[in-house]
Design a protein around this motif. Structure first.
Motif, PDB file in Angstrom:
ATOM      1  N   PHE A  16       0.777  -1.068  -0.067  1.00  0.00           N
ATOM      2  CA  PHE A  16      -0.119  -0.018   0.020  1.00  0.00           C
ATOM      3  C   PHE A  16       0.766   1.369   0.126  1.00  0.00           C
ATOM      4  O   PHE A  16       1.834   1.392   0.728  1.00  0.00           O
ATOM      5  CB  PHE A  16      -0.844   0.053   1.276  1.00  0.00           C
ATOM      6  CG  PHE A  16      -1.688   1.168   1.415  1.00  0.00           C
ATOM      7  CD1 PHE A  16      -2.756   1.892   0.377  1.00  0.00           C
ATOM      8  CD2 PHE A  16      -1.353   2.119   2.383  1.00  0.00           C
ATOM      9  CE1 PHE A  16      -3.392   2.897   0.498  1.00  0.00           C
ATOM     10  CE2 PHE A  16      -2.149   3.455   2.530  1.00  0.00           C
ATOM     11  CZ  PHE A  16      -3.055   3.813   1.457  1.00  0.00           C
ATOM     12  N   CYS A  31      -5.810  -9.344  -1.885  1.00  0.00           N
ATOM     13  CA  CYS A  31      -6.316  -8.149  -0.977  1.00  0.00           C
ATOM     14  C   CYS A  31      -7.667  -8.011  -1.093  1.00  0.00           C
ATOM     15  O   CYS A  31      -8.340  -8.523  -1.825  1.00  0.00           O
ATOM     16  CB  CYS A  31      -5.420  -6.951  -1.157  1.00  0.00           C
ATOM     17  SG  CYS A  31      -6.321  -6.148  -2.714  1.00  0.00           S
ATOM     18  N   ILE A  33     -10.273  -4.798  -0.328  1.00  0.00           N
ATOM     19  CA  ILE A  33     -10.181  -3.106  -0.116  1.00  0.00           C
ATOM     20  C   ILE A  33     -11.770  -3.008  -0.173  1.00  0.00           C
ATOM     21  O   ILE A  33     -12.627  -3.147  -0.867  1.00  0.00           O
ATOM     22  CB  ILE A  33      -9.708  -2.563  -1.422  1.00  0.00           C
ATOM     23  CG1 ILE A  33      -8.343  -2.957  -1.551  1.00  0.00           C
ATOM     24  CG2 ILE A  33      -9.640  -1.072  -1.340  1.00  0.00           C
ATOM     25  CD1 ILE A  33      -7.481  -2.411  -2.697  1.00  0.00           C
ATOM     26  N   TRP A 118     -10.926   3.693   4.307  1.00  0.00           N
ATOM     27  CA  TRP A 118     -10.640   2.266   3.608  1.00  0.00           C
ATOM     28  C   TRP A 118     -10.418   1.419   4.596  1.00  0.00           C
ATOM     29  O   TRP A 118      -9.341   1.589   5.388  1.00  0.00           O
ATOM     30  CB  TRP A 118      -9.996   2.275   2.433  1.00  0.00           C
ATOM     31  CG  TRP A 118     -10.393   3.080   1.154  1.00  0.00           C
ATOM     32  CD1 TRP A 118     -10.234   4.386   0.549  1.00  0.00           C
ATOM     33  CD2 TRP A 118     -11.442   2.622   0.117  1.00  0.00           C
ATOM     34  NE1 TRP A 118     -10.762   4.375  -0.394  1.00  0.00           N
ATOM     35  CE2 TRP A 118     -11.585   3.516  -0.722  1.00  0.00           C
ATOM     36  CE3 TRP A 118     -12.091   1.319   0.152  1.00  0.00           C
ATOM     37  CZ2 TRP A 118     -12.405   3.317  -1.798  1.00  0.00           C
ATOM     38  CZ3 TRP A 118     -12.850   1.197  -1.003  1.00  0.00           C
ATOM     39  CH2 TRP A 118     -13.057   2.249  -1.765  1.00  0.00           C
ATOM     40  N   ILE A 120      -8.297  -2.234   4.670  1.00  0.00           N
ATOM     41  CA  ILE A 120      -7.538  -3.130   3.536  1.00  0.00           C
ATOM     42  C   ILE A 120      -7.046  -4.017   4.328  1.00  0.00           C
ATOM     43  O   ILE A 120      -6.311  -3.964   5.478  1.00  0.00           O
ATOM     44  CB  ILE A 120      -6.646  -1.961   3.122  1.00  0.00           C
ATOM     45  CG1 ILE A 120      -6.982  -0.551   2.459  1.00  0.00           C
ATOM     46  CG2 ILE A 120      -5.478  -2.834   2.169  1.00  0.00           C
ATOM     47  CD1 ILE A 120      -6.105   0.339   1.995  1.00  0.00           C
TER      48      ILE A 120
END
Length: 178
Positions: A16, A31, A33, A118, A120
């Motif tokens: 990231f 991942c 998100i 967000w 993540i």
């Protein structure tokens, strides 16, 4: 090493960038998100897993005990190794990995984020199913090991769960909010 990329040590990474508000996927990684799933498999991984699964089924049909296929030496894996070595010659040509040679930027998967908050999750491909928490991801991994230790069912892999190991591949998992 330039002439024989299949002999290079290589790694994958999911990164990231806070500055660019991007997730960069190099090699086989995955991942979540905002709850949406993304992966970046090597282009040859699934066909090789299918090849291995067919061989496992063939060996089981011949009467080879399942436990014999869960050892360090996996005879089903042997059938895919020549093809795997051949396609590895394309690393950092048709797909990106970290191997000490230039990484083709157009082969790095980039996911851009806007400036809202967000959650993540970044992980290696050692989790058959990625979940919102490490605990859930580990439970799903344990269920895979229990229900299909050969990894030849709905989830296919190029390796089985070797007896005495708690996974079939490396695992890394990090969850954070930005």
């Amino acid at each position: 090493m330039q002439e024989h990329p299949e002999e290079r040590l290589c790694a994958s990474a999911v990164i990231f960038s806070r500055l660019r508000r991007e997730v960069w996927m190099v090699g086989d990684c995955q991942c979540l998100i905002g709850g949406e799933y993304f992966d970046n498999p090597k282009p040859y991984e699934q066909p090789l897993a299918e090849m291995r699964a067919r061989k496992v089924r063939e060996l089981l049909a011949e009467g080879v005990p399942q436990n014999d296929l869960l050892q360090q030496h996996d005879p089903a894996r042997e059938v895919m190794i020549p093809t795997m070595l051949e396609v590895m010659k394309n690393q950092n040509v048709t797909y990106a990995v970290i191997d000490g040679f230039p990484i083709p930027q157009n082969k790095v998967r980039v996911i851009s984020l806007d400036f809202r908050p967000w959650e993540i999750v970044l992980a290696s491909d050692g989790y058959p199913k990625l979940a919102a928490t490490l605990e859930e991801s580990e439970v799903l991994l344990a269920q895979q090991r229990e229900n299909d230790p050969l990894n030849i069912g709905d989830f296919k892999a190029t390796k089985a769960f070797v007896q005495g190991y708690n996974s079939f591949d490396d695992r890394s998992y990090i969850r954070f909010q930005v």
